[in-house]
Scaffold this motif. Structure first.
Motif, PDB file in Angstrom:
ATOM      1  N   PHE A 110      30.942  15.804 -16.698  1.00 22.24           N
ATOM      2  CA  PHE A 110      31.689  16.784 -17.500  1.00 22.24           C
ATOM      3  C   PHE A 110      31.772  18.110 -16.732  1.00 22.24           C
ATOM      4  O   PHE A 110      32.822  18.730 -16.605  1.00 22.24           O
ATOM      5  CB  PHE A 110      30.988  16.981 -18.852  1.00 22.24           C
ATOM      6  N   LYS A 111      30.630  18.510 -16.208  1.00 17.13           N
ATOM      7  CA  LYS A 111      30.563  19.810 -15.521  1.00 17.13           C
ATOM      8  C   LYS A 111      31.427  19.802 -14.258  1.00 17.13           C
ATOM      9  O   LYS A 111      32.162  20.753 -13.991  1.00 17.13           O
ATOM     10  CB  LYS A 111      29.094  20.124 -15.169  1.00 17.13           C
ATOM     11  N   LYS A 112      31.366  18.716 -13.536  1.00 17.19           N
ATOM     12  CA  LYS A 112      32.162  18.644 -12.303  1.00 17.19           C
ATOM     13  C   LYS A 112      33.657  18.763 -12.627  1.00 17.19           C
ATOM     14  O   LYS A 112      34.386  19.531 -11.993  1.00 17.19           O
ATOM     15  CB  LYS A 112      31.877  17.319 -11.573  1.00 17.19           C
ATOM     16  N   LEU A 113      34.086  18.012 -13.643  1.00 20.48           N
ATOM     17  CA  LEU A 113      35.514  18.045 -13.986  1.00 20.48           C
ATOM     18  C   LEU A 113      35.917  19.427 -14.511  1.00 20.48           C
ATOM     19  O   LEU A 113      37.029  19.904 -14.285  1.00 20.48           O
ATOM     20  CB  LEU A 113      35.838  16.957 -15.017  1.00 20.48           C
ATOM     21  N   MET A 114      34.982  20.044 -15.210  1.00 19.30           N
ATOM     22  CA  MET A 114      35.240  21.390 -15.745  1.00 19.30           C
ATOM     23  C   MET A 114      35.340  22.380 -14.579  1.00 19.30           C
ATOM     24  O   MET A 114      36.280  23.172 -14.507  1.00 19.30           O
ATOM     25  CB  MET A 114      34.058  21.760 -16.647  1.00 19.30           C
TER      26      MET A 114
END
Ligand code: MSP
Length: 646
Positions: A110-114
């Motif tokens: 999630f964090k990477k895509l964000m």
């Protein structure tokens, strides 16, 4: 030595709000057959299954049962794990989405895509189906704003949500599929997905503020990650995306998913787009199988026709059940389940064709050669033809398995088995024996022996227990499942092997008796709605019942058994003696709850060794059939230990 090729196969992860049914068993058995097959072909296999434990469905179900979602998950997961044992499933890992390894992976993704700008915050408004946990676009709604899948009414919902920029990657995925024609299988599903993608994909809402039971969005605890976004990630969690890059690099490029036709959009559109956004290649293939109806009707709890795979395996045997599901219907198509069809296959394919071939052959080796396979003389044209068929069968099974055509692979094996039976009719070994043509008889029996040896190997992925029994009766050492295809060549049998004819593989089911029993069952009063149907065992006479010796005992010691999560070693006092009983009740009772309890014990049960400890008897307990509740039978007043129960 060559590095072994990798093969990674997954089943869907199953929701823990329900007990397992044949739909769950079907995908898992198919995946198991494929993985066993690939192992025997020399692949380094990673086979994953597991459970999907977050989301609204689970939260609601748990609340209805007065449990926390975690409690519900902990109880239900056991049903799946037990079922996989009962069905001889050889999974290498079992993932639960509530595990910490998964939690971390979802948050990291999630964090990477964000961070890379592929997730943004927005507002979502739409018609939502609570049971299916999905927003339904106006274009797909049923009459009166109902869900197109489950037909239940939709609710208008508005919430702040994080969105995943799926639209950005649609073209990239289309390109991928245009170059990878087996990216979605079978072909009809491939076409369906490609035309869906051509219509464009919207950005996807991937968080919820309306529920608590999920993985928190990193840095924003008001949101939990949407259950499908969370669930799909299990496939990379388990193969080391975050924690074991060596494993990930090894298995991921060879990933394949088996799923039911109802969940292909998630698997063939959303999931590969998530992967593309992460810079990871989509899976090699997603295969969508069909759905089972039951005796012509949709399977549902309200109809009371849900087929319990535990029950099927217990009544008809694990292997016949596995065989039926894979043989009866082409994997991509819908099929109809009926016990009558299952019994038909047991009698014709299993008892008649396979069982008879083994039985007749071993009987002849016993009768004519005292149980030892004679040395082979030169084979004739008939034997050469069968040897060629053996090669063709291997190649055919190979080709069919590549396309997940389990039914066709089995048909090819049966054509080979049938050729064996026909060969007996052609060569008439009894006549050869009568005419004392020992050399010719030796050729015939060696040929039949090889048909059986190769058949056992070919069947091992589908019917592992049966293949092992055949192997044993053929007097072979080791287990067919440990064999590699290259090791079991036509003609490569050991000279002078001693066969061990054993029990028939598949006793024929007497149809008249079976029908009578079925009719008696169907005349029993209809079970109350929502209650699982009670299926009684066949009637037993009073003598059979009396043969079971039940006595009152007291638990005087409760011990752990190393490595076992389920078993206790109990010492019970029968008044006249003490004995050890191994009992699978650990998940239901603490040692304190058991100590000094008076119970009922079957004292004349054959001893059995469980996890290395000999058990001399069995205690009686009542279960609700869902593996979630258990109650010990205890005498209701003081009565001397050792008293007989009748
Ligand atoms: N949790 C999701 C899957 C997430 S995967 C990342 C889910 N779970 S489920 O428990 O509802 O269903 C799992 C599978 O059972 C699906 O593949 C579905 O197609 C299959 N089946 C459910 N009923 C079925 C039949 N009647 N026949 C065959 N398969 C069926 O969906």
């Amino acid at each position: 030595m060559n590095e072994r090729s990798s093969y990674y196969l997954t089943t869907p992860i199953y929701y823990v709000n329900d007990i397992p049914h044949i739909g769950h068993a079907y995908t898992t058995i198919a995946a198991d057959a494929m993985c066993r097959y690939k192992r025997m072909r020399g692949y380094d296999v990673f086979f994953l299954t597991g459970t999907d434990e977050h989301g609204q469905k689970i939260q609601q179900s748990a609340a209805a049962k007065g449990l926390t979602p975690r409690e519900l998950a902990d109880r239900t997961v056991v049903n799946f794990q037990e079922l996989w044992k009962a069905l001889d499933i050889s999974n290498d890992d079992f993932i639960r989405t509530t595990e910490e390894r998964h939690h971390r992976t979802v948050q990291a993704i999630f964090k990477k895509l964000m961070d890379q700008g592929d997730i943004y915050k927005g507002k979502y408004e739409g018609w939502y189906c609570v049971p299916c946990e999905t927003y339904v676009p106006e274009s797909a709604m049923g009459e009166d704003r109902t869900c197109p899948d489950c037909k239940r009414p939709l609710q208008m919902m508005e919430e702040e949500s994080y969105f995943f920029k799926a639209s950005k990657y649609t073209g990239m995925l289309l390109d991928y599929y245009r170059k990878n024609l087996k990216g979605v299988m079978p072909k009809s599903r491939y076409n369906e997905i490609v035309s869906f993608l051509e219509g464009g994909v919207r950005d996807q809402s991937i968080s919820r503020t309306t529920l608590k039971w999920g993985i928190p969005v990193p840095g924003d605890d008001a949101h939990v990650v949407y259950v499908w976004f969370d669930a799909l990630i299990n496939y990379v969690t388990a193969c080391g995306y975050l924690d074991d890059r060596v494993k990930f690099e090894k298995f991921w490029p060879e990933a394949r998913h088996l799923v039911g036709k109802d969940i292909i959009r998630f698997h063939c559109v959303i999931w590969p787009i998530m992967l593309l956004a992460l810079g990871v290649a989509p899976p090699v293939s997603v295969f969508a199988h069909g759905w089972w109806t039951v005796e012509g009707e949709k399977m549902s709890k309200s109809r009371g026709n849900v087929v319990d795979p535990f029950d099927m395996a217990a009544r008809y045997g694990t292997d016949p059940f596995r065989y039926f599901l894979l043989r009866e219907v082409p994997f991509g198509l819908d099929g109809d389940f009926s016990e009558a069809a299952l019994v038909g296959r047991i009698n014709s394919d299993l008892a008649n064709d396979l069982g008879n071939l083994l039985n007749r052959t071993l009987q002849m080796v016993d009768n004519f050669f005292g149980g030892t396979l004679p040395p082979v003389e030169k084979a004739g044209p008939l034997e050469e033809e069968i040897a060629r068929l053996a090669d063709e069968t291997l190649a055919e099974v190979d080709a069919r398995m590549e396309d997940f055509a389990f039914d066709e692979a089995l048909k090819a094996i049966w054509a080979f088995v049938s050729r064996g039976n026909k060969y007996i009719d052609e060569t008439m070994p009894w006549t050869l024996a009568r005419e004392e043509k020992g050399a010719e008889l030796g050729v015939v029996l060696n040929t039949l022996y090889d048909v059986l040896r190769l058949s056992a190997m070919l069947l091992a992925p589908f019917m592992p227990g049966t293949a092992a029994r055949m192997w044993d009766q053929l007097g072979l050492s080791g287990a067919p499942a440990d064999m590699r295809y290259e090791d079991v060549k036509w003609g490569g049998r050991e000279p002078g092997v001693k066969v061990r004819k054993g029990k028939v593989l598949f006793p024929r089911i007497d149809l008249a008796e079976w029908r009578k029993a079925r009719e008696a069952e169907s005349k029993a009063p209809a079970p109350a709605k929502e209650q699982p149907a009670i299926e009684h065992e066949p009637t037993v006479g009073i003598d059979a019942f009396r043969a079971i010796e039940l006595r009152v005992a007291q638990i005087v010691e409760v011990g752990e058994i190393k490595k076992s999560k389920k078993l206790y070693r109990l010492t019970v006092d029968l008044g006249y003696e003490r004995r050890t009983i191994v009992s699978g009740i650990k998940e239901f009772f603490t040692p304190e709850e058991l100590l000094n309890k008076r119970i009922i014990v079957v004292v004349n049960l054959q001893p059995a060794t469980l996890c290395g400890v000999e058990s001399n008897g069995m205690l009686l307990a009542a279960g609700d059939g869902t593996h979630t509740a258990l109650s010990l039978l205890t005498p209701d007043r003081d009565i001397p230990l050792g008293s007989r129960v009748s």
